[in-house]
Design an enzyme around this catalytic site. Structure first.
Site, short mmCIF file in Angstrom:
data_model
loop_
_atom_site.label_atom_id
_atom_site.label_comp_id
_atom_site.label_asym_id
_atom_site.label_seq_id
_atom_site.Cartn_x
_atom_site.Cartn_y
_atom_site.Cartn_z
N LYS A 19 11.42 -1.14 -7.59
CA LYS A 19 11.67 0.21 -7.08
C LYS A 19 13.13 0.41 -6.68
CE LYS A 19 8.75 0.10 -3.58
NZ LYS A 19 8.21 -1.27 -3.68
N ARG B 227 4.09 4.54 2.92
CA ARG B 227 3.29 3.34 2.68
C ARG B 227 1.89 3.47 3.27
NH1 ARG B 227 8.12 -0.28 2.12
NH2 ARG B 227 7.44 -2.37 1.54
N ARG C 257 16.28 -13.36 1.48
CA ARG C 257 15.68 -12.42 2.43
C ARG C 257 14.65 -13.16 3.26
NH1 ARG C 257 13.74 -6.61 0.13
NH2 ARG C 257 11.95 -7.05 1.43
N ARG D 280 13.89 -13.71 -6.23
CA ARG D 280 14.77 -12.92 -5.36
C ARG D 280 15.05 -13.69 -4.07
NH1 ARG D 280 12.89 -6.96 -3.82
NH2 ARG D 280 11.83 -7.95 -2.09
N ARG E 188 2.59 -9.71 2.11
CA ARG E 188 3.09 -8.36 1.79
C ARG E 188 2.27 -7.74 0.66
NH1 ARG E 188 8.85 -9.62 0.48
NH2 ARG E 188 9.14 -7.41 0.08
#
Ligand code: AMP
Length: 192
Positions: free
Chosen positions: A14, A89, A134, A128, A145
């Site tokens: 996204k 969300r 992160r 990632r 998640r």
């Protein structure tokens, strides 16, 4: 205005696509994840409050998100439109977004959903994690998640489908290929 929601699970791409669409169609890209990460980096009161929630892979409360959105929308009165990435969300967030846009005399033109299967998502998120480091990209938190997405966010697909706003695109392939498909969807939309 032309307001778009780019919808999909974590790792669907996204952020990358929203940035490209915002540039091409001169829209303002709003990533609530980026806004929250900046609050954490700046060590603001809000940042301190949300850090542990985000590190666990859970959702920050609706009222915090709705307040953030309200302030971003109010601070940008002259834009051509918004591209929402990571928001809404939950159903209360979606209801609040419609109400906020209605107050400005505008609405959501489309919800574009990027579909990617769970295995590919986990692979991408782990890559990632290795690249960006992160703090919510460990395997355990990634699985959390995705579970949170399936339980709390996926129901919005039905919500927007009922409103006739949902458009789905397969999110696997080259970035430019997916971008091309998204652009073709964008061309058919009308502003309000
Ligand atoms: P993202 O970068 O969109 O994957 O968001 C990273 C994290 O920020 C999420 O796992 C949530 O903890 C928090 N977050 C971002 N957007 C929202 C939202 N709309 N509602 C609740 N929490 C959010």
């Amino acid at each position: 205005m032309l307001n778009i929601i780019l919808f999909g699970p974590p790792g669907a791409g996204k952020g990358t696509q929203a940035q490209k669409l915002a540039e091409k169609y001169k829209l303002m890209h709003i990533s609530t994840g980026d806004i929250l990460r900046k609050e954490i980096a700046d060590k603001t009161e809000l940042g301190l409050k949300v850090k542990s929630i985000m590190d666990r892979g859970e959702l920050v409360s609706d009222h915090i998100l709705i307040e953030i959105l309200q302030s971003v929308i109010e601070r940008n009165p002259g834009v051509n439109g918004f591209i929402f990435d990571g928001f809404p969300r939950t159903v209360p967030q979606a209801d609040a977004l419609s109400a906020m846009l209605k107050l400005k005399g505008t609405s959501i033109a489309a919800v574009i959903s990027l579909t990617v299967d769970d295995e590919e998502l986990i692979k991408r998120l782990l890559n990632r994690a290795a690249e960006l480091g992160r703090s919510d990209d460990t395997e355990e938190v990634i699985r959390r998640r995705l579970a949170v997405y399936n339980a709390q966010t996926r129901p919005l697909l039905d919500y927007y489908n009922h409103l006739g706003l949902l458009k789905e695109t397969h999110g696997i392939g080259l970035i430019e290929e997916i971008f091309g498909k998204l652009c073709r969807l964008m061309e058919g939309l009308s502003q309000d």
